[in-house]
Motif scaffolding. Structure first.
Motif, PDB file in Angstrom:
ATOM      1  N   THR A 268       1.036  -1.180  -0.002  1.00  0.00           N
ATOM      2  CA  THR A 268      -0.007  -0.056  -0.035  1.00  0.00           C
ATOM      3  C   THR A 268       0.716   1.317  -0.174  1.00  0.00           C
ATOM      4  N   HIS A 269       0.374   2.317  -0.579  1.00  0.00           N
ATOM      5  CA  HIS A 269       1.008   3.649  -0.652  1.00  0.00           C
ATOM      6  C   HIS A 269       0.250   4.740  -0.427  1.00  0.00           C
ATOM      7  N   GLN A 270       0.438   5.885   0.340  1.00  0.00           N
ATOM      8  CA  GLN A 270      -0.272   6.928   0.612  1.00  0.00           C
ATOM      9  C   GLN A 270       0.677   8.085   0.898  1.00  0.00           C
ATOM     10  N   PHE A 271       0.403   9.221   0.367  1.00  0.00           N
ATOM     11  CA  PHE A 271       1.530  10.074   0.480  1.00  0.00           C
ATOM     12  C   PHE A 271       0.812  11.523   1.171  1.00  0.00           C
ATOM     13  N   ILE A 272      -0.215  11.606   1.832  1.00  0.00           N
ATOM     14  CA  ILE A 272      -0.952  12.763   2.233  1.00  0.00           C
ATOM     15  C   ILE A 272      -0.173  13.617   3.200  1.00  0.00           C
ATOM     16  N   SER A 273       0.709  12.910   3.892  1.00  0.00           N
ATOM     17  CA  SER A 273       1.361  13.810   4.883  1.00  0.00           C
ATOM     18  C   SER A 273       2.866  13.822   4.746  1.00  0.00           C
ATOM     19  N   ASP A 274       3.172  13.519   3.677  1.00  0.00           N
ATOM     20  CA  ASP A 274       4.686  13.789   3.260  1.00  0.00           C
ATOM     21  C   ASP A 274       4.954  15.215   3.140  1.00  0.00           C
ATOM     22  N   ASP A 275       6.165  15.380   3.645  1.00  0.00           N
ATOM     23  CA  ASP A 275       6.535  16.941   3.544  1.00  0.00           C
ATOM     24  C   ASP A 275       6.515  17.787   2.157  1.00  0.00           C
ATOM     25  N   ASP A 276       7.146  17.033   1.363  1.00  0.00           N
ATOM     26  CA  ASP A 276       6.948  17.709  -0.004  1.00  0.00           C
ATOM     27  C   ASP A 276       5.687  17.734  -0.551  1.00  0.00           C
ATOM     28  N   VAL A 277       4.555  17.008  -0.353  1.00  0.00           N
ATOM     29  CA  VAL A 277       3.153  16.894  -0.571  1.00  0.00           C
ATOM     30  C   VAL A 277       2.513  18.252   0.190  1.00  0.00           C
ATOM     31  N   ILE A 278       2.811  18.430   1.417  1.00  0.00           N
ATOM     32  CA  ILE A 278       2.044  19.583   2.183  1.00  0.00           C
ATOM     33  C   ILE A 278       2.956  20.774   1.408  1.00  0.00           C
ATOM     34  N   ALA A 279       4.316  20.916   1.386  1.00  0.00           N
ATOM     35  CA  ALA A 279       4.918  22.229   0.807  1.00  0.00           C
ATOM     36  C   ALA A 279       4.256  22.456  -0.717  1.00  0.00           C
ATOM     37  N   GLN A 280       3.973  21.426  -1.463  1.00  0.00           N
ATOM     38  CA  GLN A 280       3.564  21.723  -2.661  1.00  0.00           C
ATOM     39  C   GLN A 280       2.011  22.256  -2.813  1.00  0.00           C
ATOM     40  N   ALA A 281       1.508  21.470  -2.025  1.00  0.00           N
ATOM     41  CA  ALA A 281      -0.185  22.179  -1.701  1.00  0.00           C
ATOM     42  C   ALA A 281      -0.061  23.561  -1.144  1.00  0.00           C
ATOM     43  N   ARG A 282       0.670  23.936  -0.471  1.00  0.00           N
ATOM     44  CA  ARG A 282       0.830  25.382   0.088  1.00  0.00           C
ATOM     45  C   ARG A 282       1.215  26.190  -1.312  1.00  0.00           C
ATOM     46  N   ALA A 283       1.973  25.960  -1.804  1.00  0.00           N
ATOM     47  CA  ALA A 283       2.734  26.687  -2.971  1.00  0.00           C
ATOM     48  C   ALA A 283       1.922  27.011  -3.837  1.00  0.00           C
ATOM     49  N   GLU A 284       0.957  25.867  -4.299  1.00  0.00           N
ATOM     50  CA  GLU A 284       0.013  25.971  -5.419  1.00  0.00           C
ATOM     51  C   GLU A 284      -1.406  26.275  -5.175  1.00  0.00           C
ATOM     52  N   ASP A 285      -1.574  26.610  -3.793  1.00  0.00           N
ATOM     53  CA  ASP A 285      -3.064  26.641  -3.104  1.00  0.00           C
ATOM     54  C   ASP A 285      -3.864  25.524  -3.652  1.00  0.00           C
ATOM     55  N   THR A 286      -3.553  24.402  -3.729  1.00  0.00           N
ATOM     56  CA  THR A 286      -4.211  23.083  -3.796  1.00  0.00           C
ATOM     57  C   THR A 286      -4.506  22.387  -2.446  1.00  0.00           C
ATOM     58  N   THR A 287      -5.063  21.243  -2.512  1.00  0.00           N
ATOM     59  CA  THR A 287      -5.123  20.381  -1.418  1.00  0.00           C
ATOM     60  C   THR A 287      -3.820  19.276  -1.324  1.00  0.00           C
ATOM     61  N   ARG A 288      -3.745  18.883  -0.068  1.00  0.00           N
ATOM     62  CA  ARG A 288      -2.709  17.930   0.031  1.00  0.00           C
ATOM     63  C   ARG A 288      -3.177  16.517  -0.713  1.00  0.00           C
ATOM     64  N   ALA A 289      -4.400  16.121  -0.855  1.00  0.00           N
ATOM     65  CA  ALA A 289      -4.808  14.992  -1.648  1.00  0.00           C
ATOM     66  C   ALA A 289      -4.394  15.224  -3.065  1.00  0.00           C
ATOM     67  N   VAL A 290      -4.794  16.257  -3.665  1.00  0.00           N
ATOM     68  CA  VAL A 290      -4.203  16.543  -5.149  1.00  0.00           C
ATOM     69  C   VAL A 290      -2.785  16.262  -5.405  1.00  0.00           C
ATOM     70  N   GLN A 291      -1.771  16.879  -4.555  1.00  0.00           N
ATOM     71  CA  GLN A 291      -0.620  16.534  -4.757  1.00  0.00           C
ATOM     72  C   GLN A 291      -0.067  15.251  -4.320  1.00  0.00           C
ATOM     73  N   ALA A 292      -0.831  14.541  -3.390  1.00  0.00           N
ATOM     74  CA  ALA A 292      -0.481  13.251  -3.144  1.00  0.00           C
ATOM     75  C   ALA A 292      -0.887  12.151  -4.389  1.00  0.00           C
ATOM     76  N   MET A 293      -1.733  12.463  -5.054  1.00  0.00           N
ATOM     77  CA  MET A 293      -1.954  11.864  -6.148  1.00  0.00           C
ATOM     78  C   MET A 293      -1.125  12.213  -7.472  1.00  0.00           C
ATOM     79  N   ARG A 294      -0.690  13.321  -7.458  1.00  0.00           N
ATOM     80  CA  ARG A 294       0.486  13.795  -8.529  1.00  0.00           C
ATOM     81  C   ARG A 294       1.657  13.020  -8.191  1.00  0.00           C
ATOM     82  N   LYS A 295       2.055  12.969  -6.805  1.00  0.00           N
ATOM     83  CA  LYS A 295       3.244  12.250  -6.366  1.00  0.00           C
ATOM     84  C   LYS A 295       3.166  10.674  -6.959  1.00  0.00           C
ATOM     85  N   ALA A 296       2.029  10.102  -6.602  1.00  0.00           N
ATOM     86  CA  ALA A 296       1.975   8.790  -6.839  1.00  0.00           C
ATOM     87  C   ALA A 296       2.163   8.593  -8.419  1.00  0.00           C
TER      88      ALA A 296
END
Length: 224
Positions: A102-130
């Motif tokens: 199983t894989h999930q990235f919702i709390s990864d530091d880079d996911v959180i940082a990118q969500a803040r930078a792009e004003d999106t949700t962590r969930a969006v960035q987690a799917m992009r990372k996957a």
């Protein structure tokens, strides 16, 4: 007829309670139009929430269960989730039997940082990372919490060629939950299972995947 062993409860008492629950559901559910492979998925979802509304609200792409079984039994798949709750809820021993990680990235530091930078949700960035990591292709993707994750998966399929083996799209909520599932159900490129409307949740994704694992074990036994 030999029964499943890997995907059943570990004790006789536990198995009896679960089987009795399924028998009650079968007796009380009333008519339904689900196939022999679809009904065990819906029944386990009803069992998880004691909610008969999932008889009717649950919708399947025509190839959904066949695609899931091929992925599970093919030995090269994985499960990508929107939240940790799904990964924790899935039985480790059942996953191990099929070699599924199983894989999930919702709390990864880079996911959180990118969500803040792009004003999106962590969930969006987690799917992009996957997707960047090549984990979506051939995977069973489980979305139980974040409609924005499911909307992003739809975009990745349409615009970037992501090809999950199956999307179990069941985000719960009031903002974009129903709409995200309707978007998923418009796709023909990738098989899906969705719950129409606002209802859903990670518990239901776990229930659906556990049911698919049970079907996969039965298919394994038939082939042995």
């Amino acid at each position: 007829m030999t029964a499943n062993t890997v995907t059943e409860q570990l004790t006789a008492a536990g198995r009896a309670i679960e089987h009795d629950s399924f028998s009650i559901i079968d007796a009380e559910v009333g008519p339904h139009a689900y196939s022999s492979n679809q009904w065990p998925v819906v029944r386990r979802m009803i069992h998880a929430n004691a909610d008969f509304d999932f008889n009717g609200l649950t919708d399947f792409h025509p190839q959904a269960t066949d695609a899931a079984l091929a992925a599970i039994l093919g030995g090269a798949s994985r499960i990508v989730a929107d939240v940790e709750m799904i990964c924790v809820g899935l039985s480790a021993s059942r996953l191990a039997h099929f070699g599924l990680a199983t894989h999930q990235f919702i709390s990864d530091d880079d996911v959180i940082a990118q969500a803040r930078a792009e004003d999106t949700t962590r969930a969006v960035q987690a799917m992009r990372k996957a997707h960047r990591l090549g984990l979506l292709d051939g995977a069973i993707v489980g979305i139980g919490n974040a409609p924005t994750a499911l909307i992003e998966v739809v975009r990745l399929i349409r615009d970037e060629g992501a090809r999950p083996a199956l999307v179990v799209g069941m985000p719960v909520g009031f903002v974009s939950a129903a709409e995200s599932k309707n978007l998923m159900a418009e796709l023909t490129e990738v098989p899906w299972i969705v719950i129409r409307g606002r209802k859903g949740g990670s518990t239901l994704v776990v229930a659906a995947i556990h049911a698919l694992l049970g079907l996969a074990e039965a298919r394994q036994r038939e082939a042995a």
